[in-house]
Design a protein around this motif. Structure first.
Motif: not given
Length: 399
Positions: A343-357
């Motif tokens: 779950v922590v990794i999943r929320f951290a992935m939001l930082i990685a994909i934020a530029p894609s939005y």
């Protein structure tokens, strides 16, 4: 043996079973995520140079796209002399789409509009339109570029894409876009659906080692014309509802170099209006079953269930039962720790994909940061799609 003892034994057994399911999937996920630092950087817009003159034929398939094609037409008109021609293949739109193309043709003679022939048996509409556009395009072009009508290209897209493809030696390269979000529901759901792709495949900018793991995006799909001619155009993906991935994997199987790169700096896309349309339309193709073997499909479903669908549900379940069973057995502690980590990794992935939005004009854009809560729904959508063939797609009905 007391009732509590029996409950703990059952809990231990369930925890061990879940660990056996989730641990291998977690290892696979991390083997992919750890490749991220080695990926190629995002494509940058570039100015054309004389050797690119007339190298690219652009083909756009359309069917009732009048409400969203204008940004694409404007963006294509800003591309420079590397674009030889822009062919819009219309499938008898009833909303005036061809008229918009004809209007811009008065200012930019590179634009042409044609109507494809009636859809043959065994073909899906999109690959049929692209196939017709390929056959109609100039043989003097070295590159074929398929673009969807909802793409919003930046100036320098085509030049940057072709220069990157030639520098890296790609025969085919497609781009992931920057997604435009507008409404609360899609801000919450769409990133969770996108994550089902990111968890199944290597990051954009990493070359897949196996053809069956190649990823592609037909929204921006550049291929050497000679390669496309060698495989018979889109005929090998004629009946696929994910023709981009099907065609890319067929081409990779023949030994050609196929790439999937980050295009967030050179193109945007407004795909669907709201969460319901996103769930219905995008969710139907994300399973990629038309380009995937049955064993690979089941493997992907196991992976998504293990690392995206279950973690949040398992953590919430532990929170609910913690008051009744304060002393968890060791397997349960291990299971809880693993899923908290996921779950922590999943929320951290939001930082990685934020530029894609692009969320600048979105209502409820903050819901993007809560999109992991939609993960069980996203995985459910992949399951529902994986076992159901589409009967309707983009206004066409299929038997």
């Amino acid at each position: 043996m007391t009732t509590v003892d029996n409950a703990l034994i059952v809990e231990s057994a369930i925890s061990l079973l879940l660990l056996l399911i989730q641990v291998p999937a977690t290892a696979i996920l991390f083997s992919r995520l750890l490749k991220g630092p080695r990926r190629l950087p995002p494509i940058e817009p570039q100015q054309p140079t004389p050797e690119l003159l007339g190298r690219v034929s652009v083909v756009v398939p359309t069917l009732n796209e009048a409400l969203r094609i204008s940004p694409l037409l404007a963006g294509l008109s800003q591309q420079s002399y590397e674009v030889r021609e822009i062919i819009v293949v219309d499938s008898n739109s009833s909303d005036g789409t061809p008229d918009l193309v004809k209007a811009i043709q008065q200012k930019d003679p590179r634009f042409r509009v044609m109507t494809d022939d009636p859809l043959p048996s065994g073909w899906v509409g999109r690959p049929w339109a692209l196939h017709n556009g390929f056959l109609y395009s100039s043989e003097d072009s070295q590159w074929f570029l398929g673009l969807d009508a909802d793409i919003q290209p930046h100036p320098g897209l085509v030049a940057g894409l072709v220069k990157t493809a030639e520098a890296q030696g790609y025969d085919l390269v497609s781009l992931s876009p920057q997604f435009i979000l507008k409404y609360p529901g899609e801000c919450w759901l769409q990133p969770a659906l996108l994550m089902t792709l990111l968890y199944r495949f290597d990051p954009a900018g990493i070359n897949a080692e196996q053809p069956e793991r190649v990823m592609a995006n037909g929204q921006c799909f550049l291929c050497r014309r000679s390669v496309l001619a060698a495989v018979g155009g889109y005929s090998s993906a004629s009946g696929s509802f994910c023709d981009d991935v099907t065609l890319a994997r067929n081409i990779a199987t023949l030994g050609y170099k196929v790439g999937f790169l980050d295009g967030a700096k050179v193109l945007k896309v407004r795909m669907y209006e709201g969460a319901m349309e996103t769930w219905k339309e995008w969710g139907r193709s994300l399973d990629l079953k038309d380009a995937t073997s049955r064993s690979q499909l089941w493997g992907d479903l196991w992976l998504l269930t293990s690392v995206q669908g279950l973690p949040l549900l398992i953590v919430l379940t532990f929170l609910l039962i913690s008051s009744q069973f304060p002393d968890f057995p060791t397997p349960s502690f291990l299971l809880l720790g693993l899923n908290l980590f996921l779950v922590v990794i999943r929320f951290a992935m939001l930082i990685a994909i934020a530029p894609s939005y692009d969320r600048k004009s979105a209502k409820g854009g903050w819901l993007f940061w809560l999109s992991p809560l939609a993960d069980p729904l996203a995985v459910l959508r992949i399951f529902l799609s994986a076992f159901r063939k589409p009967r309707e797609w983009r206004g066409r009905k299929y038997i």
